[in-house]
Design a protein around this motif. Structure first.
Motif, PDB file in Angstrom:
ATOM      1  N   SER A 283       0.854  -1.191   0.000  1.00 45.59           N
ATOM      2  CA  SER A 283       0.000   0.000   0.000  1.00 45.59           C
ATOM      3  C   SER A 283       0.888   1.239   0.000  1.00 45.59           C
ATOM      4  CB  SER A 283      -0.928   0.022   1.214  1.00 45.59           C
ATOM      5  OG  SER A 283      -0.199   0.144   2.414  1.00 45.59           O
ATOM      6  N   VAL A 284       0.315   2.362  -0.429  1.00 45.09           N
ATOM      7  CA  VAL A 284       1.067   3.620  -0.470  1.00 45.09           C
ATOM      8  C   VAL A 284       1.478   4.038   0.935  1.00 45.09           C
ATOM      9  CG1 VAL A 284       0.929   6.066  -1.069  1.00 45.09           C
ATOM     10  CG2 VAL A 284      -0.109   4.358  -2.575  1.00 45.09           C
ATOM     11  N   GLU A 285       0.555   3.889   1.890  1.00 41.24           N
ATOM     12  CA  GLU A 285       0.850   4.309   3.258  1.00 41.24           C
ATOM     13  C   GLU A 285       2.037   3.548   3.835  1.00 41.24           C
ATOM     14  OE1 GLU A 285      -2.017   3.369   2.091  1.00 41.24           O
ATOM     15  OE2 GLU A 285      -3.641   4.722   2.698  1.00 41.24           O
TER      16      GLU A 285
ATOM     17  N   HIS B 198       1.706  16.552  -0.901  1.00 44.45           N
ATOM     18  CA  HIS B 198       0.338  17.065  -0.992  1.00 44.45           C
ATOM     19  C   HIS B 198       0.110  17.772  -2.330  1.00 44.45           C
ATOM     20  CE1 HIS B 198      -3.553  18.179   0.460  1.00 44.45           C
ATOM     21  NE2 HIS B 198      -3.295  19.479   0.445  1.00 44.45           N
TER      22      HIS B 198
ATOM     23  N   THR C 148      -1.269  13.767  -3.119  1.00 44.76           N
ATOM     24  CA  THR C 148      -1.458  12.837  -1.999  1.00 44.76           C
ATOM     25  C   THR C 148      -2.459  13.426  -1.013  1.00 44.76           C
ATOM     26  OG1 THR C 148       0.846  12.131  -2.226  1.00 44.76           O
ATOM     27  CG2 THR C 148      -0.293  11.509  -0.209  1.00 44.76           C
ATOM     28  N   ASP C 149      -3.463  12.642  -0.682  1.00 44.02           N
ATOM     29  CA  ASP C 149      -4.491  13.107   0.249  1.00 44.02           C
ATOM     30  C   ASP C 149      -3.928  13.193   1.663  1.00 44.02           C
ATOM     31  OD1 ASP C 149      -7.487  13.666   0.589  1.00 44.02           O
ATOM     32  OD2 ASP C 149      -7.122  12.100   2.090  1.00 44.02           O
TER      33      ASP C 149
ATOM     34  N   VAL D 143      -3.947   9.973   3.608  1.00 41.82           N
ATOM     35  CA  VAL D 143      -2.846   9.058   3.323  1.00 41.82           C
ATOM     36  C   VAL D 143      -1.600   9.451   4.123  1.00 41.82           C
ATOM     37  CG1 VAL D 143      -1.313   8.201   1.512  1.00 41.82           C
ATOM     38  CG2 VAL D 143      -3.742   8.526   1.041  1.00 41.82           C
TER      39      VAL D 143
ATOM     40  N   SER E 267      -2.145   8.435   7.710  1.00 45.52           N
ATOM     41  CA  SER E 267      -2.038   6.975   7.856  1.00 45.52           C
ATOM     42  C   SER E 267      -0.587   6.515   7.761  1.00 45.52           C
ATOM     43  CB  SER E 267      -2.885   6.296   6.785  1.00 45.52           C
ATOM     44  OG  SER E 267      -2.786   4.895   6.877  1.00 45.52           O
ATOM     45  N   ALA E 268       0.171   7.105   6.816  1.00 42.78           N
ATOM     46  CA  ALA E 268       1.578   6.731   6.676  1.00 42.78           C
ATOM     47  C   ALA E 268       2.350   7.103   7.928  1.00 42.78           C
ATOM     48  CB  ALA E 268       2.181   7.429   5.458  1.00 42.78           C
TER      49      ALA E 268
END
Length: 438
Positions: free
Chosen positions: A265-267, A357, A361-362, A365, A368-369
């Protein structure tokens, strides 16, 4: 313009984003000074009581055991305070160098900046130590409370403590300035820092060999006198503590690389890359609680040491009280270290958050990361701290069976510490949003 006038002009014309790291650094220096003076006052009081004819000589030795358990978290917080604004300072001074400022000017500006923060924090710490003396004097040891005069240090020790805090800040500043003075363009372009070496593991092997040798020769050591045996114990505890703090960043880096290779996942990928690229920063955000976990693990055998003793036995009761005080001071140091480090990491990474951002990128996210960047190394390092503490107390591990309440001490500290780190990370979320949107 002279370096002093330049520093004063920069100090006056600062905005909120720049002032916050300064406030955090002053707070960390203040708590460090308070911890040093409080612990030193306790050692002084026990030493004075031991000089009375017929007094129990055990208490000064036990106070030094507490010092061994507290010296590394105290030093860690002091070093973290010195490093809080290095990233911001490097960026600002590199711009001054590129604008034509000399190496001498940038060095003096940086030293004035670091010295002012350290001195302000040290003075605040002295005031806090004096304010908390009446409360500390209410602790009961050897069947009576302390007099405030017993715990109050003289002028010379207080000035020496302030000078030590100031020296740590200035030395850390000088070390950080090497990159700015030599390669200001590299700092401005964010050249990656040098990686960690596996050489950090070698002292762990040496400590393990020393621990086994000391355990096998324990009867010989204590046969030479209680002082020798206790000094060896203090050295082993302090050494284990320091080496765990030394190896921690290396394992965070390794964990980050493993996660990056397996990220789905991205996170997780963002968190893993951050852990691999800047393991020291990640370790500082979780290391304080991991070190408290180590202290709690080492002290978990204390109830077993007093088990079976008469409840009126002063030494048994005082050992329990001393263990509780040591845990409280460790927790305070870790709490401050965690809070200021989490906030400072956001400020130091503000350009990264802004670019991510702007790239789409939200914020969810990013949050979460950052959460994964915190709780994953937290769980791993706390597990390592627990294992290391069990290794240290392995010769008397049977005491946990005699008094299982020690296990509850350990679990309680671990849970509270983990919650503290996660809350500190969550409290910095508005700062992430602010940095990403600017």
């Amino acid at each position: 313009m002279s370096a002093v006038r330049l520093w004063w002009s920069l100090a006056r014309h600062t905005h909120a984003e720049t002032r916050l790291p300064t406030v955090l650094a002053v707070t960390a220096f203040g708590v460090t000074t308070w911890a040093v003076l409080t612990v030193a006052g306790g050692v002084q009081a026990f030493q004075a009581r031991a000089e009375v004819p017929g007094a129990d000589p055990t208490y000064p030795f036990l106070s030094w055991v507490a010092v061994a358990l507290l010296v590394v978290p105290t030093a860690t917080l002091g070093a973290a305070a010195a490093r809080l604004t290095i990233a911001r300072r490097d960026e600002r001074l590199s711009r001054l160098r590129l604008a034509g400022a000399t190496s001498a000017q940038t060095t003096l500006v940086a030293l004035l900046d670091a010295g002012a923060q350290a001195l302000s924090g040290a003075v605040a710490g002295v005031a806090l130590a004096l304010a908390t003396l009446p409360a500390a004097a209410q602790l009961r040891f050897q069947g009576r409370t302390f007099d405030v005069a017993e715990l109050r240090l003289g002028v010379v020790p207080v000035l020496a403590t302030v000078a030590a805090v100031l020296a740590v800040a200035l030395l850390s500043c000088l070390v950080s300035l090497r990159r700015v003075v030599v390669t200001p363009l590299g700092v401005a372009q964010r050249v990656p820092q040098k990686g960690l070496s596996w050489v950090r593991v070698l002292p762990v092997l040496a400590l393990g060999a020393g621990f086994v040798a000391a355990f096998n020769a324990s009867s010989v050591l204590f046969g030479l006198g209680a002082a020798v045996g206790v000094l060896v114990l203090v050295g082993l505890l302090a050494g284990a503590f320091a080496l765990f703090n030394l190896v921690g960043p290396l394992f965070v880096s390794l964990l980050g690389r493993v996660l990056a290779a397996r990220a789905r996942s991205v996170e997780t990928l963002l968190a893993a890359r951050r852990m691999a690229e800047d393991p020291k920063s990640v370790w500082r955000s979780v290391g304080g609680i991991s070190l408290v976990t180590f202290v709690a693990g080492c002290l978990s055998v204390v109830p077993g040491l007093t088990q079976g003793e008469d409840a009126a036995d002063r030494l048994a009761v005082d050992i329990g009280t001393g263990a509780a005080v040591t845990l409280v001071i460790s927790a305070v140091l870790a709490a401050v270290s965690t809070g200021v480090t989490q906030a400072s990491r956001v400020l130091d990474s503000r350009s990264r958050y802004r670019m991510l951002h702007l790239a789409g990128t939200d914020l969810g996210v990013l949050h979460s990361a950052r959460a994964r960047e915190t709780w994953i190394p937290l769980v791993v390092t706390m597990g390592g701290a627990a294992a290391l503490s069990l290794l240290v107390v392995s010769p008397v591990l049977g005491l946990l069976q005699a008094a299982p309440v020690g296990v509850l001490w350990f679990l309680g500290c671990a849970v509270v510490g983990a919650v503290l780190v996660l809350l500190a990370a969550r409290a910095s979320r508005p700062l992430v949003a602010s940095c990403a949107s600017r």
